[in-house]
Structures are given as structure tokens and as C-alpha cells.
Design a protein around this motif. Structure first.
Motif, short mmCIF file in Angstrom:
data_model
loop_
_atom_site.label_atom_id
_atom_site.label_comp_id
_atom_site.label_asym_id
_atom_site.label_seq_id
_atom_site.Cartn_x
_atom_site.Cartn_y
_atom_site.Cartn_z
N CYS A 1 0.83 -1.21 0.00
CA CYS A 1 0.00 0.00 0.00
C CYS A 1 0.86 1.26 0.00
N CYS B 1 -0.01 3.04 3.75
CA CYS B 1 0.42 2.46 5.03
C CYS B 1 1.62 1.52 4.88
N CYS C 1 -4.53 0.12 -0.01
CA CYS C 1 -5.32 -0.98 0.53
C CYS C 1 -6.64 -0.47 1.10
N ARG D 1 -7.55 -0.98 4.22
CA ARG D 1 -7.51 -0.90 5.69
C ARG D 1 -8.03 0.45 6.16
N CYS E 1 -7.19 3.65 3.54
CA CYS E 1 -6.00 4.08 2.80
C CYS E 1 -6.39 4.43 1.38
ZN LIG Z 1 -2.90 0.88 3.43
#
Ligand SMILES: [Zn+2]
Length: 362
Positions: free
Chosen positions: A249, A252, A267, A269, A284
Motif C-alpha cells: 500500500c 500504510c 489498501c 484498511r 488508505c
Molecule cells: Zn494501506
């Protein structure tokens, strides 16, 4: 045979959870479902109780942690410490018990105590994380159901050290086999890699059918019940190699999987801790475009999409297909839409749709 589960969050009786607990896994719609499965009175793995899920590949990416230092995102070391601390806390608590407690209550207490490891800390944004550590805590539940406070923790200690070992070998697997930028064909990459450096890809266990109860919809899908924790990991890796690629990603710096060459480099998340408060609770994916912009990276996909459409419209204007007046008006709107996308008010897909709906022709 088929297993069924819904949204059990607490155990009401030992009957609900069974004995000799394990964590099984099922894939569908590019998500991974990790569930607790136990033996029924006939000794069959027929009791499915708790279930957790994440987008495909996030479980492995979470255990590896951020591959470079990112503020608010845990490194490999910090991830391991958080798992180890939680495990020690529960282990010390159980070994310190003066007498055996009600087993149902104990299982629920372990679920509660490990809650912050597996659930979002963002209010009203439910998501699961760190799911490869789930088998560690499920083994403790299983041990307590079997032996009460005399449980030796031998098997769970082994899972804890395996997790540490897997952080390294999974990182190599992620980068040298799965990472799309390096290998567009993971199966082919496997033939070149030193297999001693990555987790084993052979597994034992069995597959069965499982009924997912998704609100109004029920779906029957395949589920894997591993023999051991290592078999669970090996099974996951096989699924990844056969069906997915990984990206790291851009936001992150943790790995995630995707099934086709998707546009996104971020991603799904949810951001739990960030420099900008307004980013907390966003994914993200949602903040990624904004970040790329503020870093001045004009390779940003949003900008590219805007440029592509702008250039095409400009060319049509030059050919006399569009009036100056219409082009100017459209250009102003297009810039506003681009900026709204960069600010995260609308998604990339929305912007793409806007360009389609507002294709400029006189
Ligand atoms: Zn991420």
C-alpha cells in the motif's frame, strides 16, 4: 456435510463452541473469513462459532507490518510485541487463577481481552485486523476448555514463536513471489525462489462446505479446516499464488492482495491513527489520492485521468468539433471535479463516471 454460522459474538454454552478448537478459513468475493471450529459430541468438526473477516491478503500483510517506517502504522516488531503482550496478559491471568472458572465465561473473557487486537479502535467503523494471530488465542480457549487452569500453554507457545518466524518468511514470500511490480506470475516466481526461505506450500487438512449467513443472503462455499496452524498458513499461500497478486500500500506500506491488475495502489484498511484527524476512519484507498497530490506527485491517477480527458477534449476543440465557449465551461467544471476527487469528496470511480457522462461534443 455443511457447517453454518451467523454472527455469534459470545458463547452461550460449551455446546456452541465444541472442543479441540481450530481456526478454519474460507474465501469468497475476495475476502477471507476466519472462523472458530470445534468438535461436536461425535468428534466431528461441526461446531462453527466466532467468525472474523478481512479483504484478501490483509491478514498476511497485517502480520508482516509496515515494510518501512510510517507514522501511526506498526512495524513488524511492534506487531509482534502487541500480540505477545496480549498473549502474556491472558496467560498470566489464567496461570494466576486460584481455582477453575466457568469455561463458557473464560472463553468469552479471552474473546473480550483480545478484542482490541482483532477489532478496529475507530468508533462506528467495524473491521477486523491481525487475523493470523487468531489461532493463538483460539488455542488458549481450546486448552482451557480441555484442561482448565492446568493447561500447559505448550501448543500456544509454539504458535507464538511460529508467528515470529512467519513474519520473516512471509515478508520474503510477499516480496519475492507475490509482489506485482516484481513478478507478474507468482507461480512462475515460485520455481525460481529458494523454497527454504518461504513458508511451506504443502498442507494437510480437509475442505468442507460452509453456509455463510450474510443478513438476508445465504451462501454455500468451500471452507478449509487445517490440521495445524502451519497448514492454515500454507493453504492461504496456495490460494494467493493461484488467484492473486500483492501490492504494498502506497499509504500504510503494508501488503494487500488483488485479483486483477486493479488501478488502486492503496489498501482497504481503515486508518486508526493519523496526522490528520479527518483521515481517521477513512481507508488508505480513500486518502491515498489526496496524499499523492499533497506530495506533489503528478503521476497521481486522478491527475492522469483528468489530463487524459482534458487533452482529448482539447484536441476535439482544435479540430473545430467543440466551441471555445463550451470547452471553457467544461474545462472549469472538470477542474472542479478533479479537485473534489483529490480532496476525497468524490471517489476516483465517480470522477471517471463524470467524464463519461459529460463527454464534450457540440
Ligand atoms: Zn494501506
Amino acid at each position: 456435510m455443511s457447517l453454518t454460522f451467523g454472527d455469534m459474538t459470545f458463547i452461550e454454552s460449551l455446546e456452541d463452541i465444541g472442543t479441540d478448537l481450530k481456526v478454519g478459513v474460507s474465501f469468497f468475493d475476495d475476502r477471507e473469513y476466519f472462523f472458530v471450529v470445534g468438535k461436536d459430541a461425535d468428534g466431528q468438526y461441526n461446531k462453527v462459532s466466532l467468525c472474523y473477516s478481512c479483504d484478501v491478503g490483509l491478514s498476511v500483510g497485517d502480520l508482516i507490518g509496515a515494510v518501512e517506517s510510517v507514522s501511526g502504522v506498526m512495524s513488524s516488531k511492534e506487531i509482534y510485541s502487541s500480540i505477545e503482550d496480549k498473549y502474556s496478559e491472558i496467560k498470566n491471568w489464567i496461570t494466576g487463577l486460584k481455582m477453575n472458572q466457568n469455561k463458557v465465561k473464560m472463553v468469552n473473557s479471552i474473546v473480550l481481552m483480545s478484542n482490541d487486537l482483532f477489532h478496529s479502535n475507530v468508533v462506528d467503523v467495524p473491521f477486523n485486523k491481525n487475523l493470523l494471530a487468531l489461532p493463538l488465542f483460539v488455542e488458549v480457549m481450546s486448552g482451557y476448555i480441555k484442561d482448565g487452569k492446568d493447561y500447559s500453554f505448550k501448543k500456544s507457545d509454539r504458535i507464538l514463536s511460529a508467528l515470529k518466524k512467519y513474519q520473516k518468511s512471509l515478508a520474503i514470500f510477499a516480496e519475492d513471489v507475490m509482489l506485482y511490480e516484481k513478478n507478474t506470475d507468482p507461480a512462475e516466481a515460485l520455481t525460481r525462489i529458494d523454497i527454504g526461505k518461504i513458508p511451506s506450500l504443502s498442507f494437510s487438512g480437509y475442505t468442507t462446505l460452509i453456509n455463510f449467513n450474510l443478513g438476508t443472503e445465504k451462501r454455500l462455499t468451500e471452507a478449509f479446516i487445517p490440521d495445524t496452524f502451519d497448514d492454515l498458513i500454507s493453504y492461504l499461500l496456495n490460494r494467493y499464488v493461484l488467484n492473486y497478486h500483492f501490492y504494498c500500500c502506497a499509504n500504510c506500506r503494508r501488503y494487500f492482495a488483488f485479483s486483477s491488475n486493479s488501478m488502486t495502489k492503496n489498501c482497504s484498511r481503515v486508518i486508526e491513527s493519523a496526522h490528520y484527524l479527518k483521515d481517521i476512519g477513512r481507508t488508505c484507498h480513500e486518502v491515498g489520492r489526496l496524499r499523492a497530490h499533497t506530495r506533489g506527485l503528478y503521476s497521481d491517477e486522478t491527475q492522469l485521468l483528468y489530463q487524459r480527458n482534458y487533452k482529448a477534449a482539447f484536441a476535439r476543440k482544435k479540430k473545430g468539433q467543440i466551441s471555445e465557449e463550451n470547452f471553457t465551461k467544461w474545462g472549469e467544471e472538470a477542474r472542479q471535479m478533479r479537485d473534489r476527487c483529490i480532496n476525497g469528496d468524490i471517489s476516483y470511480d465517480d470522477l471517471e463516471q463524470w467524464f463519461l457522462n459529460n463527454y464534450l461534443k457540440d
